[in-house]
Structures are given as structure tokens and as C-alpha cells.
Design an enzyme around this catalytic site. Structure first.
Site, short mmCIF file in Angstrom:
data_model
loop_
_atom_site.label_atom_id
_atom_site.label_comp_id
_atom_site.label_asym_id
_atom_site.label_seq_id
_atom_site.Cartn_x
_atom_site.Cartn_y
_atom_site.Cartn_z
N HIS A 4 -9.69 5.18 -15.49
CA HIS A 4 -10.60 4.08 -14.94
C HIS A 4 -11.59 3.03 -15.36
CE1 HIS A 4 -13.12 3.02 -11.47
NE2 HIS A 4 -14.60 2.65 -12.55
N HIS A 23 -10.83 -1.80 -15.01
CA HIS A 23 -11.97 -2.43 -15.15
C HIS A 23 -11.89 -3.40 -16.18
CE1 HIS A 23 -15.99 -1.28 -12.92
NE2 HIS A 23 -15.43 0.20 -13.18
N GLU A 38 -16.82 -2.71 -7.43
CA GLU A 38 -15.77 -1.15 -7.83
C GLU A 38 -15.14 -0.94 -6.78
OE1 GLU A 38 -15.79 0.79 -9.95
OE2 GLU A 38 -17.52 0.46 -11.29
N SER A 40 -7.64 1.73 -10.24
CA SER A 40 -7.35 2.70 -10.97
C SER A 40 -6.86 4.08 -9.74
CB SER A 40 -8.79 3.36 -11.90
OG SER A 40 -9.91 3.60 -11.09
FE LIG Z 1 -16.24 1.49 -12.36
#
Ligand SMILES: [Fe+2]
Length: 305
Positions: free
Chosen positions: A138, A143, A199, A218
Site C-alpha cells: 500500500h 502512495h 487515500e 493498492s
Molecule cells: Fe495510506
């Protein structure tokens, strides 16, 4: 494979190394690369191979460029030092390994200093689809490619500056109860805004809606669901809505917000700070997410220069 041999390595919630670091109170740690088991490496390979075609289809162009610029190895868990070698020259950002949850102010302050607290464990190989905790897939695959983009990186830094403004305002509030009430509200507002943008954000593109939120980037299942599922509510972002809207982390998101560009996103963070100064974030709607004691303490004890 026998369970005990699988549970060695750096598997999320099962790693002795992380348990010991937490017990010793170490938030920032090294990435003990040799501890990754073959099972951990296989998990990275599988996750990357499944997501790759979905990124091509659903991810925004800045992310795809970021993946190319980082030169991530589809077959091996990345070493943070290697990631930083490609990332730092582009935007000044770097990744830094952490043992677990980073209290809100510390997290935002890291962003201000262009440091991204990064989880080094990886999910279990038999739970590729869902885990509530962040993991290295993730954080690094979801990111960090975004952090190669100049405008996006500036937006994260701006977020960190907002946290400073909030801590400064809180320090000037006299009564301790009023101060805690204020911080609870402002942390909630910032957490919600972060959730609905960094996010789980969507961005308009010439060829339709694309994903830029890392929670979506992700997730093999949710990246497609976010764009394709007819029941998902997708609306142009309005700051007043995002900061007053709760979210739950244990299912696909039913509501997503769309920005026009990263310039647009940056201007929203400016607006967030303006509203903070005007007192508009002092009483946002109650509800999720919960604000923990450690989050409050991190703001109350913030070192402000
Ligand atoms: Fe995150």
C-alpha cells in the site's frame, strides 16, 4: 508450508521484529531486508502482477509516470534506500521505515519535511485482498509513485503546514477541555479530507475518471469497483461535504469525490487552512473517524518552530 515457517519474516501483525521495536518505543526503524521470507517476496510478486494491468486501465497518468520513474521491481519487495535514490531527486521526498501507527501530528509534520512514514511489513499471502492496516505494498506501490509528482508533493507539504497551523491555534486556547474539543474536531476534519483525497480520490481526465487515491491504487478489487460500479456515488469534491462526512474502513467506499487536477487539490488544502483560521473546523459533524489519545497528545505536545 508449515504455518510457523510462514509466520517468520516481515508479515503484517505477525513479525517479531516489529513487536520488539514497538515494545522498545521505536517508531522510526530500519528495514531489516534479510528478514523478508520467500513467502513475503511471493506476496509482493502476486500483488504487483495483479494490479499492473488495472493501473494501466484505471490509474491517472501522474501515477503511471511515477511507477516508471521509481523503477520498482515487480518481483522483489523494494529496499527503501533504492526507492529514495529515485524519488528524492524528483521532489525531495523520501520514505522512512516506521514500526506502526504514526500519531496524526507526527505524520503530518513528516509530510511537511518531505518524509513519508512507510510500513515495511507485507500482508499475509493468503489475504491478498483486504487488510485494515497499511503494508509496504500500500505505502510503496500505492502512495510513493504519487510523491514523484511535483504538484502532488507540494500538496502533501501544504497538508503538513495545516497541521502546524492547527497546533498553533490549539496552543492559544485557554481551557484544556476547549482545547481538546477543538483538536478533536480539527483532526477529524483533516483525517476526513485526507481520506477522501489522498487515500480515495478520483480525478477527471480527458479519457474519463481516473484514480489517484492510494487506498484504491493498492486494491485489486476496489480500483475497478471505484470506477465501474454503478452504485458508487461519485461527485465533484466540495470541501464542506468532505470534512463533515464520516467514513468506514472495513468495506468498499460507497462515496468518492472527484478533483479536476492537483492544482485544484492544492487550492482545497489552502481553503482548508483558511477555514481552520476562521474557526469553521472547530465543530465539524461528529462520527468516524475516531480520534485517539495519541493523536491529541501529538498535537498538544507539538514542537512548533
Ligand atoms: Fe495510506
Amino acid at each position: 508450508m508449515h504455518r510457523s515457517s510462514v509466520s517468520s519474516g516481515l508479515t503484517t501483525t505477525e513479525s517479531n521484529f516489529i513487536g520488539e521495536a514497538k515494545q522498545a518505543g521505536q517508531l522510526f526503524i530500519d528495514q531489516p531486508y534479510d528478514l523478508y521470507s520467500e513467502d513475503n517476496q511471493e506476496t509482493w510478486r502476486k500483488l504487483y502482477a495483479r494490479l499492473r494491468p488495472r493501473w494501466d486501465r484505471y490509474a491517472n497518468g501522474h501515477f503511471l509516470k511515477g511507477i516508471r520513474n521509481l523503477a520498482l521491481d515487480p518481483d522483489r519487495i523494494p529496499r527503501l534506500g533504492e526507492v529514495n535514490r529515485f524519488l528524492s531527486p524528483l521532489t525531495g521526498f523520501q520514505t522512512r521505515a516506521v514500526s506502526g501507527y504514526v500519531p496524526a501530528f507526527v505524520f503530518f509534520d513528516c509530510l511537511r519535511k518531505r518524509t513519508f512514514p512507510t510500513t515495511i511489513t507485507i500482508r499475509r499471502s493468503d489475504r491478498l485482498d483486504y487488510l485494515p492496516e497499511p503494508d509496504i505494498f500500500h505505502d510503496i506501490a500505492g502512495h510513493v509513485p504519487m510523491h514523484t509528482d511535483k504538484n502532488f508533493a507540494e500538496t502533501l507539504v501544504r497538508f503538513g503546514e495545516c497541521a502546524h497551523t492547527a497546533a498553533q491555534i490549539a496552543a492559544g486556547i485557554r481551557g484544556p477541555d476547549t482545547r481538546v474539543h477543538y483538536l478533536t474536531s480539527v483532526i477529524k476534519a483533516m483525517a476526513r479530507f485526507f481520506w477522501f483525497t489522498i487515500e480515495f480520490g478520483l480525478m477527471r481526465a480527458t479519457d474519463g475518471l481516473k484514480v489517484y487515491g492510494s487506498g484504491l491504487l493498492s486494491s485489486y478489487g476496489e480500483i475497478a469497483h471505484a470506477i465501474e460500479a454503478p452504485e458508487v456515488q461519485r461527485y465533484p469534491i466540495q470541501l464542506e461535504w468532505a470534512i463533515n462526512q464520516g467514513f468506514e474502513i472495513n468495506h468498499y467506499q460507497p462515496l468518492l469525490f472527484i478533483v479536476d487536477s492537483f492544482d485544484h487539490l492544492f487550492s482545497l488544502v489552502d481553503q482548508l487552512e483558511g477555514w481552520m483560521k476562521a474557526g469553521k473546523l472547530s465543530n465539524v459533524a461528529p462520527g468516524e473517524p475516531a480520534v485517539y489519545e495519541d493523536d491529541l497528545k501529538s498535537f498538544l505536545h507539538a514542537e512548533l518552530e
